[in-house]
Design a protein around this motif. Structure first.
Motif, PDB file in Angstrom:
ATOM      1  N   ARG A  63       0.808  -1.223   0.000  1.00 37.02           N
ATOM      2  CA  ARG A  63       0.000   0.000   0.000  1.00 37.02           C
ATOM      3  C   ARG A  63       0.846   1.280   0.000  1.00 37.02           C
ATOM      4  N   LYS A  64       1.851   1.342   0.843  1.00 37.25           N
ATOM      5  CA  LYS A  64       2.665   2.553   0.912  1.00 37.25           C
ATOM      6  C   LYS A  64       3.452   2.750  -0.388  1.00 37.25           C
ATOM      7  N   ALA A  65       3.954   1.673  -0.951  1.00 35.04           N
ATOM      8  CA  ALA A  65       4.712   1.764  -2.206  1.00 35.04           C
ATOM      9  C   ALA A  65       3.816   2.178  -3.355  1.00 35.04           C
ATOM     10  N   ILE A  66       2.620   1.597  -3.430  1.00 33.92           N
ATOM     11  CA  ILE A  66       1.713   1.943  -4.519  1.00 33.92           C
ATOM     12  C   ILE A  66       1.188   3.364  -4.334  1.00 33.92           C
ATOM     13  N   ALA A  67       1.004   3.806  -3.093  1.00 35.04           N
ATOM     14  CA  ALA A  67       0.637   5.201  -2.848  1.00 35.04           C
ATOM     15  C   ALA A  67       1.711   6.131  -3.386  1.00 35.04           C
ATOM     16  N   THR A  68       2.956   5.699  -3.313  1.00 36.28           N
ATOM     17  CA  THR A  68       4.062   6.500  -3.842  1.00 36.28           C
ATOM     18  C   THR A  68       3.945   6.670  -5.349  1.00 36.28           C
ATOM     19  N   VAL A  69       3.752   5.569  -6.074  1.00 39.87           N
ATOM     20  CA  VAL A  69       3.684   5.679  -7.536  1.00 39.87           C
ATOM     21  C   VAL A  69       2.407   6.382  -7.982  1.00 39.87           C
ATOM     22  N   VAL A  70       1.327   6.235  -7.218  1.00 37.71           N
ATOM     23  CA  VAL A  70       0.091   6.957  -7.542  1.00 37.71           C
ATOM     24  C   VAL A  70       0.309   8.463  -7.358  1.00 37.71           C
ATOM     25  N   SER A  71       0.912   8.840  -6.240  1.00 36.28           N
ATOM     26  CA  SER A  71       1.124  10.262  -5.946  1.00 36.28           C
ATOM     27  C   SER A  71       2.055  10.916  -6.953  1.00 36.28           C
ATOM     28  N   GLU A  72       2.964  10.135  -7.532  1.00 35.50           N
ATOM     29  CA  GLU A  72       3.897  10.649  -8.527  1.00 35.50           C
ATOM     30  C   GLU A  72       3.332  10.616  -9.944  1.00 35.50           C
ATOM     31  N   GLY A  73       2.131  10.042 -10.096  1.00 35.88           N
ATOM     32  CA  GLY A  73       1.508   9.982 -11.413  1.00 35.88           C
ATOM     33  C   GLY A  73       2.127   8.969 -12.338  1.00 35.88           C
ATOM     34  N   PHE A  74       2.748   7.927 -11.787  1.00 37.20           N
ATOM     35  CA  PHE A  74       3.443   6.939 -12.606  1.00 37.20           C
ATOM     36  C   PHE A  74       2.551   5.780 -13.050  1.00 37.20           C
ATOM     37  N   ILE A  75       1.388   5.620 -12.452  1.00 41.07           N
ATOM     38  CA  ILE A  75       0.622   4.392 -12.608  1.00 41.07           C
ATOM     39  C   ILE A  75      -0.468   4.523 -13.660  1.00 41.07           C
ATOM     40  N   ASN A  76      -0.714   3.462 -14.397  1.00 45.11           N
ATOM     41  CA  ASN A  76      -1.838   3.417 -15.318  1.00 45.11           C
ATOM     42  C   ASN A  76      -2.994   2.657 -14.664  1.00 45.11           C
ATOM     43  N   THR A  77      -4.198   3.057 -14.971  1.00 47.00           N
ATOM     44  CA  THR A  77      -5.390   2.397 -14.430  1.00 47.00           C
ATOM     45  C   THR A  77      -6.334   2.078 -15.581  1.00 47.00           C
ATOM     46  N   ASP A  78      -7.381   1.301 -15.287  1.00 51.17           N
ATOM     47  CA  ASP A  78      -8.374   1.055 -16.324  1.00 51.17           C
ATOM     48  C   ASP A  78      -9.343   2.228 -16.378  1.00 51.17           C
ATOM     49  N   THR A  79     -10.367   2.121 -17.216  1.00 54.20           N
ATOM     50  CA  THR A  79     -11.266   3.249 -17.431  1.00 54.20           C
ATOM     51  C   THR A  79     -12.083   3.608 -16.196  1.00 54.20           C
ATOM     52  N   GLN A  80     -12.205   2.686 -15.257  1.00 50.79           N
ATOM     53  CA  GLN A  80     -12.908   2.970 -14.011  1.00 50.79           C
ATOM     54  C   GLN A  80     -11.982   3.449 -12.900  1.00 50.79           C
ATOM     55  N   GLY A  81     -10.701   3.537 -13.206  1.00 51.25           N
ATOM     56  CA  GLY A  81      -9.740   3.976 -12.208  1.00 51.25           C
ATOM     57  C   GLY A  81      -9.208   2.862 -11.335  1.00 51.25           C
ATOM     58  N   ASN A  82      -9.449   1.616 -11.725  1.00 49.18           N
ATOM     59  CA  ASN A  82      -8.945   0.478 -10.949  1.00 49.18           C
ATOM     60  C   ASN A  82      -7.459   0.277 -11.184  1.00 49.18           C
ATOM     61  N   ILE A  83      -6.761  -0.068 -10.111  1.00 53.20           N
ATOM     62  CA  ILE A  83      -5.320  -0.321 -10.172  1.00 53.20           C
ATOM     63  C   ILE A  83      -5.021  -1.751 -10.582  1.00 53.20           C
ATOM     64  N   ASN A  84      -5.939  -2.669 -10.306  1.00 57.94           N
ATOM     65  CA  ASN A  84      -5.761  -4.089 -10.629  1.00 57.94           C
ATOM     66  C   ASN A  84      -4.455  -4.645 -10.074  1.00 57.94           C
ATOM     67  N   PRO A  85      -4.252  -4.544  -8.757  1.00 58.67           N
ATOM     68  CA  PRO A  85      -2.970  -4.942  -8.175  1.00 58.67           C
ATOM     69  C   PRO A  85      -2.657  -6.425  -8.293  1.00 58.67           C
ATOM     70  N   LEU A  86      -3.678  -7.277  -8.401  1.00 55.89           N
ATOM     71  CA  LEU A  86      -3.428  -8.716  -8.438  1.00 55.89           C
ATOM     72  C   LEU A  86      -3.325  -9.262  -9.859  1.00 55.89           C
ATOM     73  N   SER A  87      -3.499  -8.396 -10.835  1.00 54.67           N
ATOM     74  CA  SER A  87      -3.353  -8.822 -12.226  1.00 54.67           C
ATOM     75  C   SER A  87      -1.870  -8.937 -12.582  1.00 54.67           C
ATOM     76  N   PRO A  88      -1.554  -9.743 -13.592  1.00 49.83           N
ATOM     77  CA  PRO A  88      -0.157  -9.823 -14.019  1.00 49.83           C
ATOM     78  C   PRO A  88       0.318  -8.482 -14.556  1.00 49.83           C
ATOM     79  N   MET A  89       1.575  -8.167 -14.332  1.00 54.05           N
ATOM     80  CA  MET A  89       2.159  -6.945 -14.901  1.00 54.05           C
ATOM     81  C   MET A  89       2.645  -7.252 -16.305  1.00 54.05           C
ATOM     82  N   THR A  90       2.194  -6.452 -17.270  1.00 52.19           N
ATOM     83  CA  THR A  90       2.592  -6.636 -18.661  1.00 52.19           C
ATOM     84  C   THR A  90       3.736  -5.701 -19.025  1.00 52.19           C
ATOM     85  N   ARG A  91       4.298  -5.946 -20.183  1.00 50.90           N
ATOM     86  CA  ARG A  91       5.356  -5.067 -20.679  1.00 50.90           C
ATOM     87  C   ARG A  91       4.813  -3.655 -20.933  1.00 50.90           C
TER      88      ARG A  91
END
Length: 223
Positions: free
Chosen positions: A166-194
């Motif tokens: 949670r703290k690490a993902i809050a970091t990347v969210v706050s820095e604007g580094f993360i992509n989400t789906d159209t509903q704003g979901n982070i999908n943390p348990l999905s596989p990470m793609t290239r």
């Protein structure tokens, strides 16, 4: 805000409770354009496959993640690399193509092995694991829990983020580094793609670009 590398065993917790990302069936995040992919290719952080294709939906392995992080953060230059001896990893012999990069992420504590010093280089990583380890290399913001919750709450699936991430993902969210789906979901348990990793890296590269210097205006005193 000052960044501190997490000294709690953030990545250690990741390794002790691994997520087998390849078993997830969550919807893949949309790939919107390819500019960010080309940006990381140009920066030589992720390469095309030998056939010249990028294959954005291919999954990231632990060995590939190690290689990407070494390149992105120049981990080979971090002081700890020179102070520690090579670690014996049964499933990553010196002949392994990712041996050097894996040794570097282990020596800098950006990634850790599993019980018995196994690294499992071919294991796929979840988005939670990949983002947490990226944040570890970038520098995890030591937000208080209330701030972490405030940052993550706008995302509908925030409750699915493992406690250790949670703290690490809050970091990347706050820095604007993360992509989400159209509903704003982070999908943390999905596989990470290239494509996921390319997006994070492209935003990181954008942050590293020098801001344009303030032009000198004639007749205006310079402070």
């Amino acid at each position: 805000m000052k960044k501190l590398l997490a000294t709690l065993s953030l990545v250690s917790l990741v390794q002790n409770y691994p997520v087998m990302a390849q078993t997830q069936t969550s919807e893949q995040l949309p790939i919107q354009g390819s500019d960010y992919i080309q940006k990381v290719i140009n920066a030589k952080l992720i390469a095309n496959f030998p056939d010249g294709q990028f294959y954005p939906n291919s999954l990231i392995s632990r060995a590939e993640l190690a290689s990407i992080l070494v390149k992105a953060f120049h981990l080979e230059k971090r002081q700890a690399v020179e102070q520690k001896k090579a670690k014996f990893i049964p499933d990553v012999p010196s002949s392994h193509p990712g041996y050097q990069d894996i040794q570097i992420v282990l020596k800098t504590d950006i990634m850790k092995g599993y019980r018995g010093n196994m690294f499992f280089p071919n294991q796929r990583v979840s988005r939670a694991e990949g983002l947490a380890i990226f944040a570890q290399a970038y520098g995890v913001f030591q937000f208080p829990n209330d701030t972490v919750n405030e940052i993550l709450t706008p995302h509908p699936d925030a409750e699915n983020i493992p406690t250790w991430a949670r703290k690490a993902i809050a970091t990347v969210v706050s820095e604007g580094f993360i992509n989400t789906d159209t509903q704003g979901n982070i999908n943390p348990l999905s596989p990470m793609t290239r494509a996921d990793m390319a997006y994070v890296l492209s935003k990181y590269l954008q942050r590293q670009q020098k801001q344009p210097e303030t032009p000198v205006v004639p007749g205006v005193p310079q402070l």
